[in-house]
Design an enzyme around this catalytic site. Sequence first.
Site, PDB file in Angstrom:
ATOM      1  N   THR A  70       0.836  -1.198   0.000  1.00 22.54           N
ATOM      2  CA  THR A  70       0.000   0.000   0.000  1.00 22.54           C
ATOM      3  C   THR A  70       0.875   1.253   0.000  1.00 22.54           C
ATOM      4  O   THR A  70       1.988   1.218   0.511  1.00 22.54           O
ATOM      5  CB  THR A  70      -0.845  -0.058   1.294  1.00 22.54           C
ATOM      6  OG1 THR A  70      -1.780  -1.109   1.146  1.00 22.54           O
ATOM      7  CG2 THR A  70      -1.561   1.224   1.605  1.00 22.54           C
ATOM      8  N   THR A 116      -0.169   0.934   6.930  1.00 26.13           N
ATOM      9  CA  THR A 116      -0.037  -0.163   5.972  1.00 26.13           C
ATOM     10  C   THR A 116       0.176  -1.455   6.747  1.00 26.13           C
ATOM     11  O   THR A 116       0.847  -1.451   7.783  1.00 26.13           O
ATOM     12  CB  THR A 116       1.134   0.044   5.001  1.00 26.13           C
ATOM     13  OG1 THR A 116       1.334  -1.183   4.275  1.00 26.13           O
ATOM     14  CG2 THR A 116       2.434   0.400   5.710  1.00 26.13           C
TER      15      THR A 116
HETATM   16  N1  ASP Z   1      -3.596  -2.362   4.740  1.00 28.92           N
HETATM   17  C1  ASP Z   1      -3.932  -2.848   3.435  1.00 28.92           C
HETATM   18  C2  ASP Z   1      -5.173  -3.684   3.503  1.00 28.92           C
HETATM   19  O1  ASP Z   1      -5.333  -4.420   4.434  1.00 28.92           O
HETATM   20  C3  ASP Z   1      -2.839  -3.655   2.817  1.00 28.92           C
HETATM   21  C4  ASP Z   1      -1.487  -3.002   2.793  1.00 28.92           C
HETATM   22  O2  ASP Z   1      -1.154  -2.179   3.656  1.00 28.92           O
HETATM   23  O3  ASP Z   1      -0.704  -3.297   1.888  1.00 28.92           O
HETATM   24  O4  ASP Z   1      -5.969  -3.627   2.585  1.00 28.92           O
END
Ligand code: ASP
Length: 327
Positions: free
Chosen positions: A194, A245
């Site tokens: 993310t 993230t």
């Molecule tokens: N936090 C994001 C999710 O759970 C994934 C990520 O941080 O890459 O959708």
Amino acid sequence: MSKPFGLVIHGGAGVILRANLTPEMQAKYNASLTLARDTGYAILENGGTSLDAVVAAIKVLEDDPLFNAGKGAVLNANGMCELDSAIMDGKTLSAGAVAGIKHIKNPITLARDVMEKSPHVFLVGEGAEIFAKQLGYSFVDNTYFQTELRKKQLERAKQLEVEKKTSASASLHEKAGFVTVPDGYFIQTSHYGTVGCVALDKAGNLAAGTSTGGMTNKKYGRVGDSPLIGAGTYASNATCAVSATGWGEYFIRVVLARDIAAQMEYKDTPLTQAAQNSLNKVAQLGGDGGLIAIDHNGNITMPFNSPGMYRGYRLSDGRNGIAIFEQ
Ligand code: ASP
């Protein structure tokens, strides 16, 4: 003395393991993070708003297939990219978010338009895209976002899902194909990635934004923390701006971004301590990931409990850096 300003960006936690990251790949990540950071910083330096800086930095990362946002986003169980994004203005507490969109090249711009051009905060799926159409957005085919690497990651996640389904010791998450095994490139990079940015401008206004494809092999319209105001994204001039993230389900349950701001607001906890406290709650529940945050005085923090987090920062006092692993 002039007021401090600056920004922090992230390109996701749960990075490629150090052993698997070639110097060439590392150089690519560094170059992209530097470009995103400096694009946002130039806006702040020229007196632009923190909102403009956040959108500009995130667009660079959305357009880069290295990161799990926009082009290069992870694939859901049907082999499609479903994108989530949010933005928040610390000055007015206005916010905009979209989830499950499939045809908008830069989801962060649509999130901002939800904030500024609709009476709503959060639009999902088809409705969000109808709103975009009314604003004159051009649509891209979903294949624009899909890359070969993400297809391989989905295949691998599906294989592991089959293996885990029959294992008595597998958790609910593992049975759903969300598998964290330290077996190298595929799984580590398929998890997170993310992107996000938090900024403080010369006028003292904070903003935060986050954009993601979510998690590989997600099903049933699953949405993570990134577009949820207060979970993965939050900004208030009274306290701080946060973008998270990691394993979204845990960040939602901790209401992480607002939890950090609340500690500052109600207990005067300093930013770094507040962020660590909230990340500890994620870890205690069994989650992993990280966050970036900046407060109204220009203090920053970038904690994570995963093997690494792609990140960068640049501040008006000259401090700056780009990093992937623990320093
Ligand atoms: N936090 C994001 C999710 O759970 C994934 C990520 O941080 O890459 O959708």
